[in-house]
Write a protein that holds these residues in place. Structure first.
Motif, PDB file in Angstrom:
ATOM      1  N   ILE A   1      37.142  45.174  30.428  1.00 15.32           N
ATOM      2  CA  ILE A   1      37.649  44.254  30.187  1.00 15.32           C
ATOM      3  C   ILE A   1      38.423  43.201  31.670  1.00 15.32           C
ATOM      4  O   ILE A   1      39.288  42.210  31.007  1.00 15.32           O
ATOM      5  N   ALA A   2      37.530  43.833  32.378  1.00 12.69           N
ATOM      6  CA  ALA A   2      38.014  42.064  32.902  1.00 12.69           C
ATOM      7  C   ALA A   2      37.030  41.341  33.493  1.00 12.69           C
ATOM      8  O   ALA A   2      37.086  40.311  34.700  1.00 12.69           O
ATOM      9  N   GLY A   3      35.668  41.341  32.705  1.00 11.82           N
ATOM     10  CA  GLY A   3      34.896  40.435  33.048  1.00 11.82           C
ATOM     11  C   GLY A   3      35.125  39.039  32.651  1.00 11.82           C
ATOM     12  O   GLY A   3      35.958  38.777  31.860  1.00 11.82           O
ATOM     13  N   VAL A   4      34.587  38.536  33.011  1.00 12.05           N
ATOM     14  CA  VAL A   4      34.062  37.371  32.548  1.00 12.05           C
ATOM     15  C   VAL A   4      34.518  36.243  31.302  1.00 12.05           C
ATOM     16  O   VAL A   4      35.228  35.268  30.430  1.00 12.05           O
TER      17      VAL A   4
ATOM     18  N   THR B   1      49.920  35.149  34.927  1.00 10.63           N
ATOM     19  CA  THR B   1      49.649  36.384  35.025  1.00 10.63           C
ATOM     20  C   THR B   1      51.417  37.124  34.727  1.00 10.63           C
ATOM     21  O   THR B   1      50.309  38.692  34.191  1.00 10.63           O
ATOM     22  N   PHE B   2      51.603  37.147  34.925  1.00 10.42           N
ATOM     23  CA  PHE B   2      52.630  38.143  34.055  1.00 10.42           C
ATOM     24  C   PHE B   2      52.293  38.406  32.701  1.00 10.42           C
ATOM     25  O   PHE B   2      52.474  39.442  31.923  1.00 10.42           O
ATOM     26  N   TYR B   3      52.135  37.390  32.014  1.00 18.92           N
ATOM     27  CA  TYR B   3      51.511  36.859  30.376  1.00 18.92           C
ATOM     28  C   TYR B   3      50.803  38.061  30.386  1.00 18.92           C
ATOM     29  O   TYR B   3      50.045  39.087  28.956  1.00 18.92           O
ATOM     30  N   ALA B   4      49.611  37.489  31.780  1.00 19.40           N
ATOM     31  CA  ALA B   4      48.218  38.475  31.377  1.00 19.40           C
ATOM     32  C   ALA B   4      48.856  40.073  31.309  1.00 19.40           C
ATOM     33  O   ALA B   4      48.026  41.024  30.779  1.00 19.40           O
ATOM     34  N   GLY B   5      49.347  40.711  32.238  1.00 18.86           N
ATOM     35  CA  GLY B   5      49.856  41.896  32.646  1.00 18.86           C
ATOM     36  C   GLY B   5      50.430  42.628  31.393  1.00 18.86           C
ATOM     37  O   GLY B   5      49.973  43.517  31.207  1.00 18.86           O
ATOM     38  N   VAL B   6      51.338  42.017  30.344  1.00 23.94           N
ATOM     39  CA  VAL B   6      52.095  42.365  29.768  1.00 23.94           C
ATOM     40  C   VAL B   6      51.126  42.612  28.286  1.00 23.94           C
ATOM     41  O   VAL B   6      50.768  43.952  27.738  1.00 23.94           O
TER      42      VAL B   6
ATOM     43  N   LEU C   1      41.780  25.497  35.612  1.00 19.73           N
ATOM     44  CA  LEU C   1      40.892  26.885  35.029  1.00 19.73           C
ATOM     45  C   LEU C   1      41.331  27.767  36.010  1.00 19.73           C
ATOM     46  O   LEU C   1      40.424  27.895  36.351  1.00 19.73           O
ATOM     47  N   ASN C   2      41.734  28.703  35.419  1.00 19.75           N
ATOM     48  CA  ASN C   2      41.651  29.750  36.040  1.00 19.75           C
ATOM     49  C   ASN C   2      40.687  30.933  35.447  1.00 19.75           C
ATOM     50  O   ASN C   2      41.150  32.063  34.365  1.00 19.75           O
ATOM     51  N   LEU C   3      39.565  31.392  35.996  1.00 23.32           N
ATOM     52  CA  LEU C   3      38.848  32.271  35.622  1.00 23.32           C
ATOM     53  C   LEU C   3      39.058  33.520  35.596  1.00 23.32           C
ATOM     54  O   LEU C   3      37.935  35.074  35.325  1.00 23.32           O
ATOM     55  N   ALA C   4      39.443  33.935  36.403  1.00 25.22           N
ATOM     56  CA  ALA C   4      40.430  35.338  36.266  1.00 25.22           C
ATOM     57  C   ALA C   4      40.876  36.065  36.106  1.00 25.22           C
ATOM     58  O   ALA C   4      42.086  36.945  35.556  1.00 25.22           O
ATOM     59  N   HIS C   5      41.543  34.969  35.086  1.00 25.98           N
ATOM     60  CA  HIS C   5      42.117  35.463  33.996  1.00 25.98           C
ATOM     61  C   HIS C   5      42.311  37.105  32.686  1.00 25.98           C
ATOM     62  O   HIS C   5      43.473  37.551  32.784  1.00 25.98           O
ATOM     63  N   GLY C   6      40.750  36.891  32.737  1.00 28.62           N
ATOM     64  CA  GLY C   6      40.499  38.752  32.045  1.00 28.62           C
ATOM     65  C   GLY C   6      40.892  39.984  33.273  1.00 28.62           C
ATOM     66  O   GLY C   6      41.938  40.875  32.746  1.00 28.62           O
ATOM     67  N   GLY C   7      40.227  39.050  34.580  1.00 29.48           N
ATOM     68  CA  GLY C   7      41.326  40.570  35.836  1.00 29.48           C
ATOM     69  C   GLY C   7      42.710  40.301  35.917  1.00 29.48           C
ATOM     70  O   GLY C   7      42.882  42.040  35.371  1.00 29.48           O
ATOM     71  N   PHE C   8      43.328  39.960  35.562  1.00 27.78           N
ATOM     72  CA  PHE C   8      45.005  39.857  35.025  1.00 27.78           C
ATOM     73  C   PHE C   8      45.297  40.612  34.086  1.00 27.78           C
ATOM     74  O   PHE C   8      46.283  41.884  34.211  1.00 27.78           O
ATOM     75  N   VAL C   9      44.997  40.957  33.003  1.00 26.36           N
ATOM     76  CA  VAL C   9      45.088  41.206  31.447  1.00 26.36           C
ATOM     77  C   VAL C   9      44.453  42.881  31.922  1.00 26.36           C
ATOM     78  O   VAL C   9      45.234  43.769  31.957  1.00 26.36           O
TER      79      VAL C   9
ATOM     80  N   GLY D   1      37.219  37.227  40.031  1.00 24.03           N
ATOM     81  CA  GLY D   1      37.986  37.950  39.151  1.00 24.03           C
ATOM     82  C   GLY D   1      36.592  38.652  38.803  1.00 24.03           C
ATOM     83  O   GLY D   1      36.488  39.803  38.680  1.00 24.03           O
ATOM     84  N   SER D   2      35.714  38.784  39.872  1.00 21.58           N
ATOM     85  CA  SER D   2      34.156  39.548  39.468  1.00 21.58           C
ATOM     86  C   SER D   2      34.507  40.393  40.771  1.00 21.58           C
ATOM     87  O   SER D   2      34.272  41.556  40.654  1.00 21.58           O
ATOM     88  N   VAL D   3      35.638  39.788  41.498  1.00 17.70           N
ATOM     89  CA  VAL D   3      35.962  41.260  42.689  1.00 17.70           C
ATOM     90  C   VAL D   3      36.983  42.083  42.003  1.00 17.70           C
ATOM     91  O   VAL D   3      36.778  43.252  41.912  1.00 17.70           O
ATOM     92  N   ILE D   4      37.175  41.719  41.035  1.00 17.31           N
ATOM     93  CA  ILE D   4      38.955  42.859  40.085  1.00 17.31           C
ATOM     94  C   ILE D   4      37.799  43.411  39.647  1.00 17.31           C
ATOM     95  O   ILE D   4      37.811  44.881  39.479  1.00 17.31           O
ATOM     96  N   THR D   5      36.505  42.770  38.862  1.00 18.91           N
ATOM     97  CA  THR D   5      35.591  44.029  37.986  1.00 18.91           C
ATOM     98  C   THR D   5      34.717  44.291  38.705  1.00 18.91           C
ATOM     99  O   THR D   5      34.858  46.096  38.427  1.00 18.91           O
ATOM    100  N   LEU D   6      34.361  44.356  39.877  1.00 19.17           N
ATOM    101  CA  LEU D   6      33.593  45.787  40.863  1.00 19.17           C
ATOM    102  C   LEU D   6      34.514  46.156  41.426  1.00 19.17           C
ATOM    103  O   LEU D   6      34.490  47.021  41.373  1.00 19.17           O
TER     104      LEU D   6
END
Lengths: 331, 287
Positions: free
Chosen positions: A235-238, A214-219, A54-62, A118-123
């Motif tokens: 848009i990076a939020g949990v 994460t490639f899918y997320a990036g695209v 369960l990757n909860l940082a997926h939104g961060g990669f988007v 994910g929190s780090v990416i958002t911050l």
């Protein structure tokens, strides 16, 4: 099998003629955003549904994919399609390093670790003003320029662009999950110890799943940037990761089309519940929990189970058929 | 020297609040092996319950704290009975997803009623305490004293009372506990009630020097997770120690490095530690 083929053809046909039967552009833009999110959900499903992580940082990669396009085009004048091509690579490259660190952890630890990532990416997006424009956001991202005679600055053009990427994403995902690699992922999900005993390199395969995801997320993020043309740190939020996750659960985690079906249903529910605005979670939260309790396999998963049972009933019973069916039910 | 003392005080204040939140989280993890993401919502609900008690019912600070503990405990029990008890046999990922759904549900519900804007709980003790050449706001001293008092009470409850030892027994071995006549369902409910109450009290202690908002629990809960991973999931002592470590890292980091990035420090610490030691600092609770 022919039923499945017919459904596939029908679904693609419907998606193709949708711009001509939709009453106005608004519906078109809703569907286009659904396809963008569905592409991200496909990636999430590869790690969460097929590999069991369960990757909860997926939104961060988007967000990373989206910001790659946004910042390169707005601040550095990079042509859109070059930035677009880089978005998946940047997200997957960062995904490789995050995966290298995080996938050594198992189960809950992995989920919590990625929540922190994910929190780090958002911050970082919020605070690193000089790079990301902070809370102001990135404004004025160009629309995807046309390729030859095809133009993407109209709503119909955008619609077909994102649809094309979703179909391509589905096709590639199907090749992946049907391959030996995909079966390896499922083996890891079902039991890491057993998979390891079979000689599967856990780390290598988990990282592979993570990088593809994460490639899918990036695209998906890049398509989002080109479509919405404005980016903010939220848009990076949990809660965005959770939107993708709940759509996948509703449609069926670990099924190919579940995330797409789920995203479509959630989007139309949201349209009907529009009067709730920011409070839609008051309805969606309990709804999702109910779905988790009553239909843990999701819509597509339940349908597949039902079809498989019917098929098993219809077939003449081979002597070893009964125990096999029981075994797969427990899996 | 004065500045250094100020940072120590800040670290102790923030750290003891984090430790209280992490305590509830680690108790629940010990019993159900669910990382309860909705624990941050219980913390937030506690703050709003106190806000409501003070501003709409005219209660004083201590009554408000009691109300917060009660409301958060009830919400914890309700979510355990209605959600987690029913997902007992589901795949572990379903628990986690349901916990996030609960978190977002509570946040949206509170936002629907009180709105997204920030609120303040008036500080009940605005005095400044002076001793030697050092000064300290009374509220911070209260937080530290109350937090450590609560930790001591919890320690005594878990280790010295009959009912507290059923919680420890269930955490050690669920089947074994059931065999000697402990009802695991009751223990689960009790644990959720205790963890909710502690979170509620923590929120009311911290609220006068902080702000109340529907998402106030998000960062706190993520940091509480960092803490219980550092301290070993399910370990009570580890949660307290981890809370203080993060509290000090944040207050000194905010002062000597940058206020902007103080919220990242906890996560950076976690990423660093788990990169070097995937089993955590105190691997006793690791699985």
């Amino acid at each position: 099998m022919s039923v499945r083929l017919a459904i596939t053809a029908l679904a693609i046909g419907l998606a193709l003629v949708f711009p001509f039967i939709a009453p106005n552009d608004y519906y078109l833009s809703v569907m286009a955003l659904v396809y963008v999110n569905a592409l991200a959900a496909l990636g999430l499903n590869l790690t969460a549904g097929y590999t069991g992580q369960l990757n909860l940082a997926h939104g961060g990669f988007v967000a990373i994919g989206a910001y790659t396009v946004g910042l390169l085009t707005v601040d550095y004048g990079t042509p859109f399609w070059i930035a677009f091509a880089l978005s998946g690579v940047v997200a997957a490259g960062l995904g490789f390093f995050v995966g290298l660190l995080s996938l050594r952890l198992k189960g809950h630890y992995f989920a919590i670790f990625t929540l922190c990532v994910g929190s780090v990416i958002t911050l970082l997006i919020e605070k690193w003003d000089s790079l990301t424009h902070g809370v102001v956001g990135v404004i004025g991202i160009p629309a995807p320029p046309g390729l030859g005679p095809i133009r993407f600055d109209t709503s119909i053009g955008q619609y077909y662009l994102v649809l094309a990427f979703l179909l391509l994403g589905l096709f590639v995902m199907r090749r992946i999950v049907d391959s030996l690699v995909g079966r390896t992922f499922v083996a890891i999900r079902n039991s890491e110890d057993l998979a390891e005993a079979l000689g599967i390199d856990l780390m290598r395969n988990k990282i592979l799943a993570f990088v593809i995801s994460t490639f899918y997320a990036g695209v998906s993020g890049a398509l989002y940037a080109g479509y919405v043309r404005f980016l903010g740190p939220d848009i990076a939020g949990v809660s965005r990761t959770f939107d993708l996750l709940s759509a996948s659960v509703l449609g069926g985690l670990g099924t190919l089309t579940g995330p797409v079906v789920g995203t479509i249903i959630v989007a139309w529910l949201t349209q009907y519940l529009q009067f709730l605005q920011d409070y839609r979670m008051v309805v969606f939260g309990p709804l999702l929990i109910l779905a988790l309790i009553l239909f843990p396999r999701g819509i597509v998963g339940s349908l597949e189970l039902w079809a498989a049972r019917r098929k098993a009933m219809a077939e003449p019973r081979a002597p070893q058929a009964a125990p096999l069916a029981g075994a797969s039910e427990n899996a | 020297m004065v500045i250094f003392f100020q940072q120590v005080l800040n670290g102790l204040t923030v750290g003891s609040v984090y430790a209280l939140v992490a305590l509830g989280l680690t108790l629940v993890y010990g019993i159900l092996h669910v990382p309860n993401f909705s624990h941050g919502a219980l913390y937030m609900i506690g703050a709003y319950a106190a806000f409501f008690a003070v501003n709409s019912l005219g209660a004083n600070y201590w009554l408000a704290m009691l109300a917060a503990a009660a409301v958060a405990a009830i919400m914890g029990v309700v979510s355990e009975r209605l959600v987690f008890a029913r997902l007992k046999d589901a795949p572990p990922m379903h628990d986690m997803i349901a916990a996030i759904a609960l978190l977002l549900f509570f946040e949206a519900a509170v936002q629907a009623y009180w709105g997204a804007e920030f609120h303040r709980l008036a500080p009940p003790f605005p005095q400044i305490v002076r001793a030697f050449s050092l000064t300290a706001p009374a509220q911070r001293l209260l937080i530290i004293a109350a937090a450590f008092g609560l930790m001591l009470a919890l320690h005594l409850f878990l280790n010295r009372t009959w009912i507290g030892s059923t919680i420890i027994a269930t955490a050690q071995n669920r089947q074994g506990a059931a065999l000697v006549g402990i009802d695991p369902a009751f223990v689960s409910t009790l644990t959720f009630a205790i963890s909710g109450a502690i979170a509620g009290v923590a929120a009311v202690l911290f609220a006068p020097i902080n702000l109340i908002s529907p998402t106030m629990g998000d960062l706190v809960i993520t940091k509480a997770f960092v803490i219980i991973i550092l301290g070993g999931m399910g370990s009570v002592g580890g949660a307290i120690l981890g809370g203080l470590i993060i509290g000090f890292a944040e207050s000194f980091g905010a002062f000597y490095i940058s206020t902007d990035y103080k919220d990242i420090i906890a996560f950076a610490l976690l990423i660093l530690i788990l990169s070097l030691r995937p089993q955590g600092l105190f691997p006793q609770g690791a699985r």
